[in-house]
Design a protein around this motif. Structure first.
Motif, short mmCIF file in Angstrom:
data_model
loop_
_atom_site.label_atom_id
_atom_site.label_comp_id
_atom_site.label_asym_id
_atom_site.label_seq_id
_atom_site.Cartn_x
_atom_site.Cartn_y
_atom_site.Cartn_z
N ILE A 177 -3.37 39.99 -3.50
CA ILE A 177 -2.18 40.80 -3.20
C ILE A 177 -1.80 40.62 -1.74
O ILE A 177 -2.59 40.98 -0.85
N PRO A 178 -0.63 40.09 -1.43
CA PRO A 178 -0.21 39.96 -0.03
C PRO A 178 -0.16 41.32 0.67
O PRO A 178 0.44 42.26 0.16
N GLY A 179 -0.82 41.42 1.81
CA GLY A 179 -0.88 42.67 2.54
C GLY A 179 -2.24 43.33 2.47
O GLY A 179 -2.58 44.15 3.31
N PRO A 189 -1.81 48.09 5.79
CA PRO A 189 -1.51 47.09 4.77
C PRO A 189 -0.12 47.26 4.16
O PRO A 189 0.53 46.26 3.81
N ALA A 212 2.62 44.46 3.98
CA ALA A 212 3.20 44.10 2.69
C ALA A 212 4.72 44.21 2.71
O ALA A 212 5.43 43.47 2.02
N TRP A 213 5.23 45.15 3.49
CA TRP A 213 6.68 45.31 3.65
C TRP A 213 7.32 44.00 4.09
O TRP A 213 8.42 43.64 3.66
N HIS A 262 5.58 40.81 4.00
CA HIS A 262 5.06 39.58 3.40
C HIS A 262 4.84 39.62 1.89
O HIS A 262 4.56 38.58 1.29
N ASN A 263 4.92 40.80 1.28
CA ASN A 263 4.74 40.89 -0.17
C ASN A 263 6.13 40.97 -0.81
O ASN A 263 6.86 41.94 -0.61
N ILE A 309 6.96 44.24 -2.82
CA ILE A 309 7.09 45.43 -2.00
C ILE A 309 8.26 45.30 -1.02
O ILE A 309 8.95 46.29 -0.75
N ARG A 310 8.49 44.10 -0.51
CA ARG A 310 9.62 43.91 0.41
C ARG A 310 10.94 44.23 -0.28
O ARG A 310 11.82 44.87 0.31
N ALA A 354 5.67 52.13 -0.12
CA ALA A 354 4.94 50.86 -0.14
C ALA A 354 3.46 51.09 -0.45
O ALA A 354 2.83 50.31 -1.17
N LEU A 372 1.41 49.55 -3.61
CA LEU A 372 0.16 48.80 -3.49
C LEU A 372 -0.87 49.32 -4.48
O LEU A 372 -1.61 48.54 -5.09
#
Length: 319
Positions: free
Chosen positions: A198-200, A262, A266-267, A269-270, A273-274, A294, A298
């Protein structure tokens, strides 16, 4: 036959108990050690009860040994959020605040509550939790020593630097112990690898998620985990009045803290979530509200990934 409930109020050195049966109480107190546990069970056996429920507040390390002992003896034990007991006391307009009164309050709460049986943490999760909390304590001591160093007299800077060196070594050793513990446990290793996709999410946050999302908790959906983390929205509304919506904060503060940074990462890079965060931002929501959203996302992602056994997929849309 009326329901018999036992309220247990835990303190560091002793615990008060109140047996409630047919509207009457029996009170006693015992030392919060193994001998006291045995005396408490003997006290319960003297009544000859076959149908009783034992209830205690979640008071951290002070209550876990007793709860584990009682479960081993075959008793049904419920460990509940102190906020629930506090709210129940307020509903009764309760004024007394003593250990004896609190034990009686817990017994009355158990009489009307729908309680679930408490289960001890599995050994691998308990070890992981202990190591994670040790890292927290070491970081706090490190912060305190660094603050002292900023204004310390030159005669003690050497002592502070020595302590900082020891703390740094202990931090490295404890973090390595966490890594080894996860790496040598096939189930934890598999879950860790899934969460790492998971990114973040990084290794520090994964340890908290492994504890919070342990199957022993019996969560059936991610909303239950969100509530346990205290991240569920607390909506304030009455008639025409609309107050600010905040998070409940009645839950695992450690998990909330572990997810905050995180969530910010994630805001950016995910992709899942972005997209959510940018939509909220376009609707005029403030940064803190977006960060909390966010964090909730997650948890939803982590829960879905562990349940499915499949790594993060940015094209996957959560229901």
């Amino acid at each position: 036959m009326s329901q018999i409930t036992i309220g247990i109020d835990i303190a560091k050195l002793k615990f008060d108990v109140a047996r409630l049966a047919e509207g009457k109480y029996k009170h006693a107190k015992f030392a919060n050690i193994a001998e006291g546990f045995a005396e408490f069970v003997a006290w319960l056996c003297d009544f000859g009860d076959t149908d009783q429920r034992l209830c205690m507040e979640a008071t951290g390390a002070y209550g876990v040994p007793l709860a584990e002992f009682l479960v081993e003896q075959g008793y049904l034990v419920s460990v509940v959020n102190p906020a629930q007991i506090h709210a129940f006391g307020k509903s009764e307009l309760s004024r007394a605040k003593t250990d004896k009164a609190d034990a009686k309050l817990i017994a009355r709460y158990a009489l009307q509550a729908s309680m679930t049986a408490w289960k001890p943490l599995p050994t691998n999760i308990r070890v992981l939790q202990a190591l994670t909390r040790r890292v927290e304590h070491l970081l706090e001591m490190q912060r305190m020593e660094r603050n002292r160093l900023e204004t310390a007299d030159s005669t003690i800077t050497s002592s502070i630097n020595t302590v900082l060196s020891i703390l740094d070594a202990e931090l490295k050793a404890t973090r390595q112990a966490i890594h080894d513990h996860i790496d040598h446990d096939p189930d934890l290793k598999r879950q860790s690898d899934l969460l790492m996709s998971i990114p973040g999410i990084g290794s520090a946050t994964i340890t908290y998620l492994l504890v919070a999302l342990s199957s022993h908790h019996g969560y059936t959906n991610a909303k239950q985990v969100v509530a346990q983390a205290g991240l569920a929205p607390a909506i304030a509304q009455s008639g025409q009045w609309q107050g600010k919506t905040r998070i409940a904060k009645t839950g695992d503060a450690r998990l909330r803290k572990a997810l905050y940074l995180p969530a910010l990462v994630a805001w950016r890079h995910n992709p899942v979530i972005r997209c959510q965060c940018e939509r909220l931002k376009a609707n005029g929501k403030n940064g803190k509200l977006i960060a909390c959203a966010a964090m909730r996302k997650l948890i939803h992602l982590a829960f879905a990934i562990l349940k499915s056994g499949k790594p993060f997929d940015p094209t996957f849309s959560l229901a």
